[in-house]
Design a protein around this motif. Structure first.
Motif, PDB file in Angstrom:
ATOM      1  N   GLU A   1       0.850  -1.193   0.000  1.00  0.00           N
ATOM      2  CA  GLU A   1       0.000   0.000   0.000  1.00  0.00           C
ATOM      3  C   GLU A   1       0.890   1.248   0.000  1.00  0.00           C
ATOM      4  O   GLU A   1       1.852   1.333   0.755  1.00  0.00           O
ATOM      5  CB  GLU A   1      -0.876  -0.035   1.253  1.00  0.00           C
ATOM      6  CG  GLU A   1      -1.798   1.125   1.447  1.00  0.00           C
ATOM      7  CD  GLU A   1      -2.578   1.014   2.756  1.00  0.00           C
ATOM      8  OE1 GLU A   1      -3.487   1.819   2.926  1.00  0.00           O
ATOM      9  OE2 GLU A   1      -2.283   0.129   3.593  1.00  0.00           O
TER      10      GLU A   1
ATOM     11  N   LEU B   1       0.805   5.585   0.159  1.00  0.00           N
ATOM     12  CA  LEU B   1      -0.043   6.665   0.641  1.00  0.00           C
ATOM     13  C   LEU B   1       0.038   7.860  -0.301  1.00  0.00           C
ATOM     14  O   LEU B   1       1.132   8.290  -0.650  1.00  0.00           O
ATOM     15  CB  LEU B   1       0.383   7.072   2.047  1.00  0.00           C
ATOM     16  CG  LEU B   1       0.447   5.944   3.075  1.00  0.00           C
ATOM     17  CD1 LEU B   1       0.893   6.476   4.425  1.00  0.00           C
ATOM     18  CD2 LEU B   1      -0.887   5.233   3.186  1.00  0.00           C
TER      19      LEU B   1
ATOM     20  N   VAL C   1      -3.798   9.974   7.900  1.00  0.00           N
ATOM     21  CA  VAL C   1      -3.672   8.694   8.594  1.00  0.00           C
ATOM     22  C   VAL C   1      -3.476   8.965  10.083  1.00  0.00           C
ATOM     23  O   VAL C   1      -3.243  10.102  10.497  1.00  0.00           O
ATOM     24  CB  VAL C   1      -2.483   7.860   8.050  1.00  0.00           C
ATOM     25  CG1 VAL C   1      -2.708   7.466   6.600  1.00  0.00           C
ATOM     26  CG2 VAL C   1      -1.169   8.604   8.204  1.00  0.00           C
TER      27      VAL C   1
ATOM     28  N   THR D   1      -1.880   2.771   8.398  1.00  0.00           N
ATOM     29  CA  THR D   1      -2.376   3.062   7.056  1.00  0.00           C
ATOM     30  C   THR D   1      -3.901   2.877   6.995  1.00  0.00           C
ATOM     31  O   THR D   1      -4.489   2.255   7.881  1.00  0.00           O
ATOM     32  CB  THR D   1      -1.737   2.130   6.006  1.00  0.00           C
ATOM     33  OG1 THR D   1      -2.250   0.806   6.185  1.00  0.00           O
ATOM     34  CG2 THR D   1      -0.222   2.142   6.094  1.00  0.00           C
TER      35      THR D   1
END
Length: 130
Positions: free
Chosen positions: A65, A67, A72, A98
């Motif tokens: 993943e 960002l 967050v 996350t």
């Protein structure tokens, strides 16, 4: 001639309630982000920021993943490996959660609100966050 007959099975409110219930039941609706106790919201302003297993670029990735322009939850921050991007540079790293729930580290370079080589304001510093 035909007469128009209208049959109403559901009121608009009942239909909306049924659809929202079905959406929640099927897990199609995104759950609202919940702040965990002892965390602070921080904004990651950059695109495709990688989340690492520790506070340096030599560390492996905590997740695939990435960002991008997202808020967050942060747990803490600490001094770590040096990162620079254009005019921005910093040794501080921020431990984050996350959107998919992975705990990992991002460079403070990509977190809004700080200055070069300074901690992110209002976020606890800890030499041993975990």
């Amino acid at each position: 001639m035909f007469s128009k007959i209208t049959t109403r099975l559901f009121s608009p409110r009942a239909l909306l309630t049924a659809l929202l219930g079905l959406t929640a039941l099927l897990g199609l609706a995104a759950a609202p982000a919940q702040a965990q106790q002892g965390t602070w919201p921080v904004h990651v302003w950059a695109d495709q920021v990688r989340v690492r297993t520790c506070d340096g670029t030599s560390c492996g990735l905590a997740t695939t993943e990435q960002l991008t322009d997202v808020t967050v939850q942060a747990i803490c921050q600490r001094w770590g490996g040096y990162v620079s991007d254009g005019p921005y540079y910093n040794h501080y790293w921020v431990e984050v959660i996350t959107p998919h729930g992975t705990v990992g580290w991002v460079s403070a370079v990509y977190v809004s609100g700080g200055n070069n080589d300074e901690p992110v304001p209002a976020l606890p510093e800890d030499s041993d966050c975990r």
